[in-house]
Design a protein around this motif. Structure first.
Motif, PDB file in Angstrom:
ATOM      1  N   SER A  65       0.847  -1.108  -0.110  1.00 33.16           N
ATOM      2  CA  SER A  65       0.046   0.052  -0.031  1.00 33.16           C
ATOM      3  C   SER A  65       0.871   1.119   0.129  1.00 33.16           C
ATOM      4  O   SER A  65       0.401   2.425  -0.232  1.00 33.16           O
ATOM      5  N   SER A  66       2.306   1.076   0.305  1.00 31.01           N
ATOM      6  CA  SER A  66       2.979   2.400   0.281  1.00 31.01           C
ATOM      7  C   SER A  66       4.271   2.143  -0.549  1.00 31.01           C
ATOM      8  O   SER A  66       4.817   1.156  -0.084  1.00 31.01           O
ATOM      9  N   SER A  67       4.697   2.977  -1.357  1.00 29.09           N
ATOM     10  CA  SER A  67       5.968   2.824  -2.081  1.00 29.09           C
ATOM     11  C   SER A  67       7.265   3.459  -1.265  1.00 29.09           C
ATOM     12  O   SER A  67       8.378   3.309  -1.629  1.00 29.09           O
ATOM     13  N   ASN A  68       6.826   3.956  -0.041  1.00 28.99           N
ATOM     14  CA  ASN A  68       8.149   4.474   0.824  1.00 28.99           C
ATOM     15  C   ASN A  68       8.895   3.300   1.238  1.00 28.99           C
ATOM     16  O   ASN A  68       8.490   2.454   2.038  1.00 28.99           O
ATOM     17  N   LEU A  69      10.125   3.346   0.984  1.00 27.35           N
ATOM     18  CA  LEU A  69      10.940   2.243   1.397  1.00 27.35           C
ATOM     19  C   LEU A  69      11.519   2.152   2.713  1.00 27.35           C
ATOM     20  O   LEU A  69      12.206   1.256   3.145  1.00 27.35           O
ATOM     21  N   PHE A  70      10.919   3.199   3.546  1.00 34.14           N
ATOM     22  CA  PHE A  70      11.075   3.054   5.020  1.00 34.14           C
ATOM     23  C   PHE A  70       9.837   2.787   5.561  1.00 34.14           C
ATOM     24  O   PHE A  70       9.414   3.033   6.981  1.00 34.14           O
ATOM     25  N   ALA A  71       8.910   2.348   4.880  1.00 30.27           N
ATOM     26  CA  ALA A  71       7.575   2.219   5.393  1.00 30.27           C
ATOM     27  C   ALA A  71       7.419   1.080   6.804  1.00 30.27           C
ATOM     28  O   ALA A  71       6.818   1.224   7.694  1.00 30.27           O
ATOM     29  N   ASN A  72       8.252   0.047   6.509  1.00 31.43           N
ATOM     30  CA  ASN A  72       8.462  -1.103   7.516  1.00 31.43           C
ATOM     31  C   ASN A  72       9.886  -1.422   7.767  1.00 31.43           C
ATOM     32  O   ASN A  72      10.701  -1.542   6.988  1.00 31.43           O
ATOM     33  N   THR A  73      10.049  -1.544   9.103  1.00 34.33           N
ATOM     34  CA  THR A  73      11.283  -2.160   9.581  1.00 34.33           C
ATOM     35  C   THR A  73      10.988  -3.632   9.367  1.00 34.33           C
ATOM     36  O   THR A  73      10.541  -4.233  10.354  1.00 34.33           O
ATOM     37  N   ILE A  74      11.746  -4.584   8.426  1.00 29.20           N
ATOM     38  CA  ILE A  74      11.451  -5.986   8.269  1.00 29.20           C
ATOM     39  C   ILE A  74      12.356  -6.835   8.960  1.00 29.20           C
ATOM     40  O   ILE A  74      12.049  -8.176   8.895  1.00 29.20           O
ATOM     41  N   GLN A  75      13.561  -6.453   9.103  1.00 28.65           N
ATOM     42  CA  GLN A  75      14.618  -7.189   9.486  1.00 28.65           C
ATOM     43  C   GLN A  75      15.534  -6.569  10.370  1.00 28.65           C
ATOM     44  O   GLN A  75      15.752  -5.491  10.006  1.00 28.65           O
ATOM     45  N   ARG A  76      16.259  -7.242  11.387  1.00 31.45           N
ATOM     46  CA  ARG A  76      17.302  -6.661  12.134  1.00 31.45           C
ATOM     47  C   ARG A  76      18.111  -8.051  12.231  1.00 31.45           C
ATOM     48  O   ARG A  76      18.054  -9.031  12.481  1.00 31.45           O
TER      49      ARG A  76
END
Length: 267
Positions: A65-76
């Motif tokens: 739903s969002s093209s913002n590459l910082f929308a989600n923190t998916i991995q650490r």
């Protein structure tokens, strides 16, 4: 033995692989994500042959739903390495790592903690003005699937990499360099990662800068293609890697030097 025309041949090969990758992606592609990969590396020299390394990583991603590459923190992640420099051409390494996977599109939108162990070998073709290397890595991944059960996944990675200093013939302080690589991933089938044998293809191109012999920054663009049972996936990622070599020792030397200067000034 490599001829002088090999850098041009290598670049042409990488270009062809990239064109094939684009064509492949355009056929049957179902989803595209924009991501930012960030990694900080701390390396410490133990002896002439041995070195250790700790990596801290974080991955951010856009969503459907969002093209913002910082929308989600998916991995650490945190990863501990051991490196053995067998010869000027061969480097052998091993690592153990923990990945906190959350909302990772490639494995599904669920939390999947992962322990990973790997064995790696790199062979270097050292030439005046550039370096060509090939990397072989075997990974053992222990991952939690959507049902809460842990699965074991074996993965093999093969990479070819080209690195060329821009304003010098060798890598040293103040040098900018260009880098390009292509890597294929092959894996065993599992519910958490899919049943396909071919895991992905990753193409990288970018540049780096050495602030000193101990501090290095590299920024690259990555195009990654992942075939999956529920639809193929393409990832466009910006990758930033910051490397520190013998950081504590460098700080101690600077503090000791400053202290000695202060003593001399008092005298």
């Amino acid at each position: 033995m490599l001829s002088k025309s090999n850098p041009i041949k290598t670049i042409n090969i990488v270009r062809c692989l990239f064109v094939i990758l684009i064509i492949t992606n355009s056929y049957g592609q179902s989803s595209t994500y924009n991501q930012f990969w960030n990694e900080i590396q701390f390396t410490r020299t133990i002896s002439e042959k041995w070195a250790t390394e700790i990596d801290l990583g974080a991955t951010y991603s856009s969503t459907e739903s969002s093209s913002n590459l910082f929308a989600n923190t998916i991995q650490r992640s945190v990863r501990g390495w051991g490196h053995y420099y067998f010869s000027p051409r061969w480097k052998f390494s091993s690592f153990i790592a923990y990945f906190n996977n959350r909302d990772v599109p490639e494995i599904g939108q669920f939390e999947s903690p992962e322990w990973r162990f790997a064995l790696q070998g790199i062979y270097y073709f050292h030439k005046t003005g550039y370096t060509l290397s090939t990397r072989m890595r075997i990974e053992f991944r222990h991952m939690r699937n959507q049902d809460g059960d842990y699965e074991n996944v074996f993965r093999y990675r093969q990479q070819i990499k080209y690195l060329q200093p821009i304003n010098s013939k060798v890598l040293r302080e103040g040098v900018i360099y260009a880098v390009a690589s292509d890597e294929i991933y092959l894996k065993s089938g599992a519910k958490v990662t899919g049943e396909s044998f071919f895991d992905r293809n990753r193409f990288n191109v970018g540049a780096g800068y050495l602030f000193s012999d101990d501090i290095q920054v590299e920024l690259t663009y990555c195009n990654e293609f992942l075939p999956r049972n529920n639809g193929n996936q393409t990832t466009n990622a910006a990758s930033l890697t910051i490397s520190f070599n013998n950081l504590l020792e460098s700080v101690k030397k600077k503090m000791a030097s400053k202290h000695n200067h202060e003593i001399k000034d008092e005298e």
